[in-house]
Design a protein around this motif. Structure first.
Motif, PDB file in Angstrom:
ATOM      1  N   ASN A 169      -7.264  -1.385   7.287  1.00 12.41           N
ATOM      2  CA  ASN A 169      -5.809  -1.517   5.610  1.00 12.41           C
ATOM      3  C   ASN A 169      -6.730  -1.634   4.305  1.00 12.41           C
ATOM      4  O   ASN A 169      -6.299  -0.577   3.343  1.00 12.41           O
ATOM      5  CB  ASN A 169      -4.895  -2.576   6.501  1.00 12.41           C
ATOM      6  N   TYR A 170      -7.479  -2.454   4.343  1.00  7.41           N
ATOM      7  CA  TYR A 170      -7.793  -2.939   2.690  1.00  7.41           C
ATOM      8  C   TYR A 170      -8.755  -1.672   2.742  1.00  7.41           C
ATOM      9  O   TYR A 170      -8.698  -1.392   1.387  1.00  7.41           O
ATOM     10  CB  TYR A 170      -9.158  -4.037   3.460  1.00  7.41           C
ATOM     11  N   ALA A 198      -6.200   1.211   1.561  1.00  5.78           N
ATOM     12  CA  ALA A 198      -6.075   0.551  -0.227  1.00  5.78           C
ATOM     13  C   ALA A 198      -7.294   0.957  -1.138  1.00  5.78           C
ATOM     14  O   ALA A 198      -6.723   1.528  -2.255  1.00  5.78           O
ATOM     15  CB  ALA A 198      -5.945  -0.747  -0.086  1.00  5.78           C
ATOM     16  N   ASP A 234      -7.110   4.688  -3.668  1.00  2.00           N
ATOM     17  CA  ASP A 234      -7.107   3.978  -5.201  1.00  2.00           C
ATOM     18  C   ASP A 234      -8.448   4.559  -6.159  1.00  2.00           C
ATOM     19  O   ASP A 234      -8.951   3.959  -6.889  1.00  2.00           O
ATOM     20  CB  ASP A 234      -7.266   1.792  -5.180  1.00  2.00           C
ATOM     21  N   PHE A 253      -1.751  -1.038  -5.534  1.00  2.00           N
ATOM     22  CA  PHE A 253      -3.486  -0.801  -4.857  1.00  2.00           C
ATOM     23  C   PHE A 253      -3.973  -2.200  -4.473  1.00  2.00           C
ATOM     24  O   PHE A 253      -4.683  -2.947  -3.775  1.00  2.00           O
ATOM     25  CB  PHE A 253      -4.002   0.357  -4.205  1.00  2.00           C
ATOM     26  N   PHE A 269       0.702  -1.413  -0.018  1.00  2.00           N
ATOM     27  CA  PHE A 269      -0.185   0.112  -0.444  1.00  2.00           C
ATOM     28  C   PHE A 269       0.676   1.018   0.200  1.00  2.00           C
ATOM     29  O   PHE A 269       0.402   2.195  -0.875  1.00  2.00           O
ATOM     30  CB  PHE A 269      -1.110   0.099   1.233  1.00  2.00           C
ATOM     31  N   ALA A 318      -2.052  -5.015  -2.574  1.00  2.00           N
ATOM     32  CA  ALA A 318      -2.129  -4.449  -1.009  1.00  2.00           C
ATOM     33  C   ALA A 318      -3.295  -5.391  -0.927  1.00  2.00           C
ATOM     34  O   ALA A 318      -3.745  -6.555   0.394  1.00  2.00           O
ATOM     35  CB  ALA A 318      -1.852  -3.127  -0.698  1.00  2.00           C
ATOM     36  N   ARG A 319      -4.142  -5.026  -1.661  1.00  2.00           N
ATOM     37  CA  ARG A 319      -6.023  -5.643  -1.085  1.00  2.00           C
ATOM     38  C   ARG A 319      -5.482  -6.772  -1.399  1.00  2.00           C
ATOM     39  O   ARG A 319      -6.380  -7.493  -0.211  1.00  2.00           O
ATOM     40  CB  ARG A 319      -7.050  -4.625  -2.354  1.00  2.00           C
TER      41      ARG A 319
END
Length: 339
Positions: free
Chosen positions: A186-187, A190, A194, A163, A158, A166-167
């Motif tokens: 955190n999700y 991201a 994005d 992104f 991230f 990261a997800r």
């Protein structure tokens, strides 16, 4: 139990895997209970309480490697949450964290939690993304179902602006621990960075239904609405966050400043509050940017960098900093921050 299940399934285990299944990090139930309480406190970002619990666990069992890793992570928490000046000396806290990480690895060189902590230290202490990646990969190799390892790896991606990747990594963590507030936070971040605002908002609202007490979700909604230029909603979510922090005076200040002076009035009131109370320097920097005060913004970002705050991770990806990106000072800041 794990050995019995494996036997029932007629799984052929290597000697090393048998040893892992049989491993027990402490024989003392009280130390284990304190460790679990420390983990719970850490997950709720209560650094002082988690430090207390892990220290008590270690006092009972001085060879409890997991507790040393937890204690080190708690000292990192004292640094990353600040966003700028605080009563915590970052060099002292990170030194303590490094000592406990080393002790955990001395007791068990194959402890995933210790490698994850060491990776986090490479990032927070040294701004070393390569070391961050190397230690996280080792942690996940040792335990592919290590949720915190996947979460931290998602956070690393991230910060680098990757992104989708990261997800994907954060989803692995959620598959293992779907109720983790930090991973859900955190999700959603991201998604926000994005540009997937609607999807992010739906996830945050769902997370708030599960745990209304996790105040970072309100701050996250405030950011989302700010980026969408829905300023009234952004102010309201920031005010709600202040109320949940038992600061009704700040909530009232934010609402009244917006009602009287619009977004610019709110920003100036917010800046005044942060300056007066030595508040989060990253939030101060982004407000300065919107007010057109670039020199003050750069001074605040330098404070964020010197504090070894996790907000350094937003330097590369935050659209709120776009007005600074053509300035040579920003290029230099990115470079020394590891980007």
């Amino acid at each position: 139990i794990a050995k019995d299940v494996a036997s029932s399934l007629r799984t052929k285990l290597s000697k090393s895997n048998e040893a892992k299944l049989a491993k027990n990090y402490t024989e003392n139930p009280e130390a284990y209970k304190l460790y679990l309480q420390g983990v719970f406190a850490w997950n709720n970002l209560n650094g002082p309480k988690s430090i207390e619990c892990f220290q008590q666990a270690i006092a009972i069992d001085p060879n409890y490697a997991l507790a040393y890793a937890g204690l080190g992570s708690s000292y990192v928490l004292r640094v990353v949450n600040t966003g700028g000046p605080s009563t915590t000396d970052p060099s002292e806290a990170l030194h303590e964290a490094s000592e406990y990480a080393a002790k955990a690895l001395e007791l068990d060189e194959d402890l995933p939690e210790a490698h994850a902590l060491m990776g986090l230290l490479f990032w927070v202490r040294d701004y070393d993304f390569a070391g961050f990646a190397r230690e996280l990969n080792r942690a996940i190799e040792l335990n592919p179902r290590f949720a915190e390892g996947h979460r931290l790896n998602g956070l690393r991606l991230f910060y680098l602006g990757q992104f989708a990747a990261a997800r994907s990594e954060l989803q692995k963590a959620l598959d293992i621990d779907p109720l983790s507030n930090l991973t859900n936070f955190n999700y959603a971040s991201a998604l926000i960075y994005d540009g997937k605002f609607d999807e992010a908002e739906a996830r945050i609202r769902k997370s708030l239904e599960i745990d209304p007490g996790f105040i970072l979700f309100h701050g996250q909604l405030s950011l989302l609405y700010r980026l969408k230029k829905d300023y009234a909603a952004a102010v309201e979510e920031r005010a709600k966050m202040s109320e949940k922090q038992n600061r009704p005076d700040i909530a009232r200040l934010l609402r009244e400043s917006f009602a009287k002076g619009g977004w610019q009035g709110y920003l100036r009131a917010f800046v005044g509050h942060l300056e007066q109370n030595n508040g989060n320097r990253y939030f101060l920097a982004t407000a300065y940017v919107e007010l057109g005060e670039k020199d003050k913004a750069f001074a605040a970002l330098e404070e964020v960098y010197n504090a070894h705050s996790n907000f350094v991770g937003y330097f590369k990806i935050d659209p709120e900093l776009n007005p600074l990106r053509g300035d040579p000072r920003f290029t230099a800041l990115l470079k020394k921050s590891g980007f």
